[in-house]
Design a protein around this motif. Structure first.
Motif, short mmCIF file in Angstrom:
data_model
loop_
_atom_site.label_atom_id
_atom_site.label_comp_id
_atom_site.label_asym_id
_atom_site.label_seq_id
_atom_site.Cartn_x
_atom_site.Cartn_y
_atom_site.Cartn_z
N LEU A 53 -6.78 11.86 -4.21
CA LEU A 53 -5.71 12.22 -3.28
C LEU A 53 -6.13 13.15 -2.14
N PRO A 54 -6.93 14.23 -2.38
CA PRO A 54 -7.28 15.11 -1.26
C PRO A 54 -8.05 14.42 -0.13
N TYR A 55 -8.64 13.28 -0.41
CA TYR A 55 -9.45 12.59 0.59
C TYR A 55 -8.75 11.33 1.12
N ALA A 56 -7.44 11.24 0.92
CA ALA A 56 -6.70 10.03 1.28
C ALA A 56 -6.77 9.73 2.78
N LYS A 57 -6.47 10.71 3.61
CA LYS A 57 -6.47 10.47 5.08
C LYS A 57 -7.86 10.09 5.56
N GLU A 58 -8.86 10.79 5.05
CA GLU A 58 -10.25 10.48 5.42
C GLU A 58 -10.61 9.06 5.01
N PHE A 59 -10.17 8.68 3.82
CA PHE A 59 -10.48 7.33 3.31
C PHE A 59 -9.86 6.25 4.20
N VAL A 60 -8.60 6.40 4.53
CA VAL A 60 -7.92 5.39 5.35
C VAL A 60 -8.56 5.33 6.74
N ALA A 61 -8.90 6.46 7.31
CA ALA A 61 -9.55 6.48 8.63
C ALA A 61 -10.89 5.76 8.58
N ASN A 62 -11.67 5.98 7.53
CA ASN A 62 -12.96 5.30 7.40
C ASN A 62 -12.79 3.82 7.13
N LEU A 63 -11.76 3.48 6.34
CA LEU A 63 -11.50 2.07 6.06
C LEU A 63 -11.16 1.30 7.33
N LYS A 64 -10.45 1.94 8.24
CA LYS A 64 -10.10 1.30 9.52
C LYS A 64 -11.34 0.98 10.35
N LYS A 65 -12.40 1.75 10.15
CA LYS A 65 -13.65 1.48 10.88
C LYS A 65 -14.37 0.26 10.31
N GLU A 66 -14.04 -0.09 9.07
CA GLU A 66 -14.68 -1.22 8.41
C GLU A 66 -13.92 -2.52 8.63
N ASP A 68 -9.79 -4.23 10.01
CA ASP A 68 -8.39 -4.10 10.41
C ASP A 68 -7.56 -4.13 9.12
N LEU A 69 -6.78 -3.09 8.87
CA LEU A 69 -6.06 -2.99 7.60
C LEU A 69 -5.20 -4.21 7.33
N LYS A 70 -4.68 -4.82 8.37
CA LYS A 70 -3.82 -6.00 8.20
C LYS A 70 -4.60 -7.21 7.70
N GLU A 71 -5.94 -7.12 7.74
CA GLU A 71 -6.77 -8.21 7.23
C GLU A 71 -7.07 -8.06 5.73
N HIS A 84 -8.55 7.51 -8.67
CA HIS A 84 -8.77 6.11 -8.30
C HIS A 84 -7.74 5.63 -7.27
N SER A 85 -6.52 6.06 -7.43
CA SER A 85 -5.41 5.50 -6.64
C SER A 85 -4.86 6.46 -5.61
N GLY A 86 -5.47 7.62 -5.45
CA GLY A 86 -4.87 8.70 -4.67
C GLY A 86 -4.61 8.40 -3.22
N ALA A 87 -5.32 7.44 -2.63
CA ALA A 87 -5.11 7.11 -1.22
C ALA A 87 -4.07 6.03 -1.00
N MET A 92 -0.55 2.53 2.00
CA MET A 92 0.60 1.64 1.96
C MET A 92 1.61 1.93 3.07
N LYS A 93 1.50 3.08 3.71
CA LYS A 93 2.31 3.32 4.91
C LYS A 93 1.93 2.32 6.01
N GLU A 94 0.68 1.90 6.00
CA GLU A 94 0.16 1.00 7.05
C GLU A 94 0.33 -0.47 6.67
N ILE A 95 0.17 -0.80 5.39
CA ILE A 95 0.26 -2.20 4.95
C ILE A 95 1.17 -2.27 3.71
N PRO A 96 2.46 -1.99 3.88
CA PRO A 96 3.36 -1.79 2.73
C PRO A 96 3.59 -3.01 1.86
#
Length: 395
Positions: A53-66, A68-71, A84-87, A92-96
């Motif tokens: 959970l503490p690294y959730a925002k960082e994780f999502v930001a890095n995932l976007k570089k890899e 498009d979340l919609k893909e 395991h599930s903290g992010a 899910m705010k982005e791809i609910p």
């Protein structure tokens, strides 16, 4: 930053260099840890697990570089614990509406943690998810180490995403086992098993036998924590089979807490007696209050026998000894012998209390223990050495 594992699979986790305790303050992590998440690109794209959970925002930001979340077509959560599930909340705010594949107990766990009614898809052993060129095959792994746990196997790449099994709390710049320090890797792997999975050893053995019966080739084991096994990956499976089978080495470990050093001196004399009988046995002594409790428990896991010592205080035992005995009881060690020792001034109840706790923990207590009054003199230390000799001969 993602790191390629194969042409189709990218590691997108987080290395936590600063982590020093886990599960609250219950487990020490001297070498840090990692939260391993994976992105699969095929005709369908899959995210396997997230990070703490503490690294959730960082994780999502890095995932976007890899990507498009919609893909991302599917999300697989092998285990609902928040490391395991903290992010998920952030993601899910982005791809609910993205389907989340997990076990039925996984749904309960995720709803319990996050209170969200996401698009859950329940799976059980043998269920498959077609990605195009590859498939994911799900294998429930209940109580390894939670009721919601499962493995995910990827065909074609022959990768087992093993969740908490086969992992280590180990931060390393090296992603793969063949690049890591082999001694560190082994020590962290056995500590992980000894402190987390020991109570579930019968289930570990049964689950490994079940997975092996599927005759699935395994080129790589991608864990949720620590190093990925790519060089001879089944070596860690073989170790788990060994560790799950009432494991012991030729080792005797003495654990003690002490007030005025009397119980320490008694333990040292017992150790001398043991070594005088068998110079091949490994004998280790730990002051419980000055040693890391999880390192101690790892040594207990490795031992064929232990001795636990404490002076008597307030008709009881010191809290360090009481605490380690409670943890030992919870880990349900098998195939181990034990005895108690301790000093006292007036009442002398500690040895009897420790003996009863060792029996409750499932140890074979070989005698009534030994105690000495006040600070052990030479006569008392001589008796302790004889006690050590007798204890060693009983093994």
């Amino acid at each position: 930053m993602g790191r390629k594992i194969t042409d189709k699979v990218t590691w997108i986790g987080k290395i936590d260099w600063e982590l020093r305790t886990f599960h609250g303050e219950e487990l020490s992590t001297h070498k840090g840890s990692s939260y391993n998440a994976y992105l699969i690109r095929d005709k369908k794209n899959v995210l396997i697990d997230t990070v703490w959970l503490p690294y959730a925002k960082e994780f999502v930001a890095n995932l976007k570089k890899e990507i498009d979340l919609k893909e991302i077509d599917y999300i697989v959560i092998n285990h609902g614990e928040i490391d395991h599930s903290g992010a998920l909340l952030e993601l899910m705010k982005e791809i609910p509406d993205t389907p989340i594949y997990c076990t039925s107990n996984g749904v309960k766990s995720l709803k319990g943690h996050y209170h969200q009614d996401w698009n859950f898809v329940e799976v059980k052993t043998g269920d498959e998810l077609d990605l195009g060129e590859s498939k994911l095959i799900f294998v429930e792994a209940r109580m390894l180490h939670w009721p919601d746990s499962m493995f995910t196997y990827m065909t074609g790449e022959n990768i087992l995403f093993s969740n908490d099994a086969f992992g280590q709390h180990y931060a390393s710049e090296h992603l793969f086992n063949d690049l890591a320090d082999q001694n560190e890797l082994y020590n962290e792997a056995i500590k992980y098993y000894g402190n987390i999975l020991t109570p579930f050893s019968p289930l570990v053995k049964k689950k490994i036998e079940e997975v092996l019966s599927f005759n699935l080739p395994v080129n790589m084991i991608c864990t949720s924590h620590g190093i990925i096994w790519r060089d001879n990956p089944t070596q860690i499976i073989e170790k788990y089979i060994e560790w799950a089978n009432n494991y012991q080495e030729n080792q005797i470990t003495l654990l003690y807490d002490t007030m005025w050093e009397g119980t320490r001196r008694l333990g040292e004399a017992i150790a001398e007696g043991i070594k005088s009988v068998d110079d091949k046995v490994t004998v280790k002594l730990y002051n419980i209050s000055r040693s890391d409790k999880n390192d101690i428990l790892t040594e207990v896991f490795k031992s064929k026998a232990i001795l636990v010592g404490s002076p008597t205080i307030n008709k009881g035992i010191l809290h360090g000894a009481a605490g380690i005995l409670e943890m030992i009881k919870g880990l349900s060690f098998k195939n181990k012998k034990a005895a108690a020792f301790g000093c006292y001034g007036w009442g002398g109840e500690s040895v009897k209390i420790i003996t009863e706790e060792l029996k409750k923990a499932g140890f074979e207590v070989v005698n009534d223990g030994i105690r000495a009054q006040w600070n052990p003199n030479e006569e008392a230390k001589t008796k302790a050495r004889e006690f050590g000799k007798e204890f060693a001969s009983m093994l």
